[in-house]
Scaffold this active site. Structure first.
Site, PDB file in Angstrom:
ATOM      1  N   ASP A 124      59.356 -31.104  71.607  1.00  0.00           N
ATOM      2  CA  ASP A 124      58.324 -31.455  70.629  1.00  0.00           C
ATOM      3  C   ASP A 124      59.040 -32.081  69.429  1.00  0.00           C
ATOM      4  O   ASP A 124      59.866 -31.429  68.785  1.00  0.00           O
ATOM      5  CB  ASP A 124      57.589 -30.163  70.204  1.00  0.00           C
ATOM      6  CG  ASP A 124      56.481 -30.449  69.215  1.00  0.00           C
ATOM      7  OD1 ASP A 124      55.538 -29.648  69.145  1.00  0.00           O
ATOM      8  OD2 ASP A 124      56.551 -31.476  68.514  1.00  0.00           O
ATOM      9  N   ASN A 133      48.573 -45.163  64.082  1.00  0.00           N
ATOM     10  CA  ASN A 133      47.717 -46.336  64.255  1.00  0.00           C
ATOM     11  C   ASN A 133      47.655 -47.036  62.892  1.00  0.00           C
ATOM     12  O   ASN A 133      48.126 -46.497  61.889  1.00  0.00           O
ATOM     13  CB  ASN A 133      46.301 -45.942  64.725  1.00  0.00           C
ATOM     14  CG  ASN A 133      45.664 -44.925  63.798  1.00  0.00           C
ATOM     15  OD1 ASN A 133      45.551 -45.149  62.596  1.00  0.00           O
ATOM     16  ND2 ASN A 133      45.316 -43.792  64.346  1.00  0.00           N
ATOM     17  N   GLY A 151      47.625 -37.315  69.935  1.00  0.00           N
ATOM     18  CA  GLY A 151      49.008 -37.448  70.420  1.00  0.00           C
ATOM     19  C   GLY A 151      50.047 -36.978  69.414  1.00  0.00           C
ATOM     20  O   GLY A 151      49.863 -35.993  68.707  1.00  0.00           O
ATOM     21  N   VAL A 152      51.137 -37.725  69.373  1.00  0.00           N
ATOM     22  CA  VAL A 152      52.242 -37.295  68.494  1.00  0.00           C
ATOM     23  C   VAL A 152      51.829 -37.420  67.026  1.00  0.00           C
ATOM     24  O   VAL A 152      52.265 -36.636  66.175  1.00  0.00           O
ATOM     25  CB  VAL A 152      53.523 -38.106  68.811  1.00  0.00           C
ATOM     26  CG1 VAL A 152      53.418 -39.566  68.365  1.00  0.00           C
ATOM     27  CG2 VAL A 152      54.750 -37.452  68.205  1.00  0.00           C
ATOM     28  N   ASP A 153      50.939 -38.347  66.730  1.00  0.00           N
ATOM     29  CA  ASP A 153      50.415 -38.519  65.357  1.00  0.00           C
ATOM     30  C   ASP A 153      49.745 -37.213  64.919  1.00  0.00           C
ATOM     31  O   ASP A 153      50.020 -36.657  63.849  1.00  0.00           O
ATOM     32  CB  ASP A 153      49.405 -39.675  65.392  1.00  0.00           C
ATOM     33  CG  ASP A 153      49.028 -40.192  64.019  1.00  0.00           C
ATOM     34  OD1 ASP A 153      48.140 -41.060  63.946  1.00  0.00           O
ATOM     35  OD2 ASP A 153      49.617 -39.738  63.017  1.00  0.00           O
ATOM     36  N   SER A 206      53.783 -46.061  71.965  1.00  0.00           N
ATOM     37  CA  SER A 206      52.784 -46.859  72.693  1.00  0.00           C
ATOM     38  C   SER A 206      52.559 -46.449  74.144  1.00  0.00           C
ATOM     39  O   SER A 206      51.688 -47.017  74.809  1.00  0.00           O
ATOM     40  CB  SER A 206      53.147 -48.361  72.694  1.00  0.00           C
ATOM     41  OG  SER A 206      52.774 -48.944  71.461  1.00  0.00           O
ATOM     42  N   THR A 207      53.320 -45.479  74.651  1.00  0.00           N
ATOM     43  CA  THR A 207      53.185 -45.150  76.090  1.00  0.00           C
ATOM     44  C   THR A 207      52.124 -44.094  76.359  1.00  0.00           C
ATOM     45  O   THR A 207      51.924 -43.685  77.496  1.00  0.00           O
ATOM     46  CB  THR A 207      54.529 -44.641  76.664  1.00  0.00           C
ATOM     47  OG1 THR A 207      54.835 -43.379  76.032  1.00  0.00           O
ATOM     48  CG2 THR A 207      55.647 -45.637  76.451  1.00  0.00           C
ATOM     49  N   GLY A 208      51.445 -43.648  75.338  1.00  0.00           N
ATOM     50  CA  GLY A 208      50.370 -42.663  75.525  1.00  0.00           C
ATOM     51  C   GLY A 208      49.027 -43.351  75.459  1.00  0.00           C
ATOM     52  O   GLY A 208      48.681 -44.184  76.298  1.00  0.00           O
ATOM     53  N   TYR A 249      48.099 -45.741  73.827  1.00  0.00           N
ATOM     54  CA  TYR A 249      48.143 -47.217  73.778  1.00  0.00           C
ATOM     55  C   TYR A 249      48.501 -47.863  75.114  1.00  0.00           C
ATOM     56  O   TYR A 249      48.571 -49.086  75.216  1.00  0.00           O
ATOM     57  CB  TYR A 249      49.086 -47.685  72.657  1.00  0.00           C
ATOM     58  CG  TYR A 249      48.441 -47.639  71.267  1.00  0.00           C
ATOM     59  CD1 TYR A 249      47.141 -47.166  71.099  1.00  0.00           C
ATOM     60  CD2 TYR A 249      49.114 -48.055  70.141  1.00  0.00           C
ATOM     61  CE1 TYR A 249      46.542 -47.123  69.845  1.00  0.00           C
ATOM     62  CE2 TYR A 249      48.529 -48.009  68.862  1.00  0.00           C
ATOM     63  CZ  TYR A 249      47.230 -47.539  68.738  1.00  0.00           C
ATOM     64  OH  TYR A 249      46.644 -47.500  67.497  1.00  0.00           O
TER      65      TYR A 249
HETATM   66  N1  APR Z   1      56.476 -34.688  70.566  1.00  0.00           N
HETATM   67  C1  APR Z   1      57.033 -35.752  71.204  1.00  0.00           C
HETATM   68  N2  APR Z   1      56.318 -36.668  71.867  1.00  0.00           N
HETATM   69  C2  APR Z   1      54.979 -36.488  71.912  1.00  0.00           C
HETATM   70  C3  APR Z   1      54.313 -35.400  71.286  1.00  0.00           C
HETATM   71  C4  APR Z   1      55.137 -34.481  70.592  1.00  0.00           C
HETATM   72  N3  APR Z   1      54.615 -33.417  69.952  1.00  0.00           N
HETATM   73  N4  APR Z   1      52.972 -35.511  71.532  1.00  0.00           N
HETATM   74  C5  APR Z   1      52.817 -36.608  72.287  1.00  0.00           C
HETATM   75  N5  APR Z   1      54.013 -37.193  72.528  1.00  0.00           N
HETATM   76  C6  APR Z   1      54.336 -38.377  73.316  1.00  0.00           C
HETATM   77  C7  APR Z   1      53.371 -38.775  74.408  1.00  0.00           C
HETATM   78  O1  APR Z   1      53.612 -37.992  75.573  1.00  0.00           O
HETATM   79  C8  APR Z   1      53.795 -40.222  74.620  1.00  0.00           C
HETATM   80  O2  APR Z   1      54.929 -40.266  75.460  1.00  0.00           O
HETATM   81  O3  APR Z   1      54.311 -39.479  72.423  1.00  0.00           O
HETATM   82  C9  APR Z   1      54.232 -40.666  73.209  1.00  0.00           C
HETATM   83  C10 APR Z   1      53.261 -41.619  72.518  1.00  0.00           C
HETATM   84  O4  APR Z   1      51.930 -41.270  72.857  1.00  0.00           O
HETATM   85  P1  APR Z   1      50.758 -41.249  71.743  1.00  0.00           P
HETATM   86  O5  APR Z   1      51.004 -40.120  70.822  1.00  0.00           O
HETATM   87  O6  APR Z   1      49.468 -41.303  72.486  1.00  0.00           O
HETATM   88  O7  APR Z   1      50.975 -42.604  70.908  1.00  0.00           O
HETATM   89  P2  APR Z   1      50.652 -44.109  71.291  1.00  0.00           P
HETATM   90  O8  APR Z   1      50.585 -44.335  72.765  1.00  0.00           O
HETATM   91  O9  APR Z   1      51.641 -44.917  70.492  1.00  0.00           O
HETATM   92  O10 APR Z   1      49.180 -44.326  70.725  1.00  0.00           O
HETATM   93  C11 APR Z   1      49.010 -44.253  69.329  1.00  0.00           C
HETATM   94  O11 APR Z   1      47.347 -42.588  69.615  1.00  0.00           O
HETATM   95  O12 APR Z   1      47.382 -40.493  68.828  1.00  0.00           O
HETATM   96  C12 APR Z   1      46.906 -41.723  68.574  1.00  0.00           C
HETATM   97  O13 APR Z   1      46.734 -41.842  66.188  1.00  0.00           O
HETATM   98  C13 APR Z   1      47.458 -42.313  67.307  1.00  0.00           C
HETATM   99  O14 APR Z   1      45.920 -44.116  67.356  1.00  0.00           O
HETATM  100  C14 APR Z   1      47.265 -43.767  67.585  1.00  0.00           C
HETATM  101  C15 APR Z   1      47.571 -43.884  69.072  1.00  0.00           C
END
Ligand code: APR
Length: 168
Positions: A3, A17, A25-27, A116-118, A120
């Site tokens: 994490d 974003n 997600g990580v945000d 961006s791999t989640g 997005y």
């Molecule tokens: N620690 C590490 N990595 C994480 C965590 C964490 N606690 N939570 C999620 N992740 C990973 C996901 O598994 C993925 O591999 O972060 C990576 C990015 O995924 P997202 O968080 O979905 O971000 P992204 O694809 O860049 O999309 C951004 O998603 O959450 C919203 O507000 C954010 O609108 C923005 C968009």
């Protein structure tokens, strides 16, 4: 694997974003763990210099609130639209801008999520290749930061990125 909010170095990179006011997600994890101080600073940015939001490919740093890291560097990755809409260049820019900000702020260790791999939708293998190339070229031209980590939340993420690191 882990994490990213547990990272105890200079900077944690947030895959935000353009609105910069949190999300999933990580945000979501970073804002939950860091507390309201991070959002307060993001709101101030949106009320000032970043009134139009943070464009994709750009990065901005804020305090880290209750997180153990010194700073949070927020960056906005590209939304995957098939790969022909400039996504690779925007993703590379995220990595470069975050590293440049960390170096400028004297933060010698930086941890990245897989931007961006989640939500997005950026395919992980393609994202990995962009990340490795951008990080490698930045570190070839710059002394700092001295340590760059990629922190994967899921085994699938880690496996995809490790696979992409193998010579083809
Ligand atoms: N620690 C590490 N990595 C994480 C965590 C964490 N606690 N939570 C999620 N992740 C990973 C996901 O598994 C993925 O591999 O972060 C990576 C990015 O995924 P997202 O968080 O979905 O971000 P992204 O694809 O860049 O999309 C951004 O998603 O959450 C919203 O507000 C954010 O609108 C923005 C968009």
């Amino acid at each position: 694997m882990g994490d990213i909010t547990h990272f105890e170095g200079g900077a944690i990179v947030n895959a935000a974003n353009s609105g910069l006011l949190g999300g999933g997600g990580v945000d979501g994890a970073i804002h939950r763990a860091g507390g309201p101080a991070i959002l307060a600073e993001c709101r101030a940015l949106r009320a000032g210099a970043l009134a139009a939001g943070l464009p994709a490919g750009e990065a901005v740093s804020t305090a880290a609130g209750k997180l153990r890291a010194v700073r949070v560097i927020h960056t906005v990755g590209p939304i995957w639209e098939g790969g022909e809409r400039g996504e690779p260049a925007l993703l590379a820019s995220c990595y470069r801008k975050c590293l440049g900000l960390a170096a400028a702020e004297g933060l010698d260790s930086v941890a990245f999520p897989a931007i961006s791999t989640g939500v997005y939708g950026y395919p992980r293998e393609a994202a990995a290749r962009v990340a490795y190339a951008a990080i490698a070229s930045f570190l070839r031209d710059n002394e700092h930061p001295r340590s760059v980590s990629l922190i994967f939340f899921t085994k699938g993420d880690a496996h995809a990125f490790l696979e992409a690191a193998q010579p083809r």
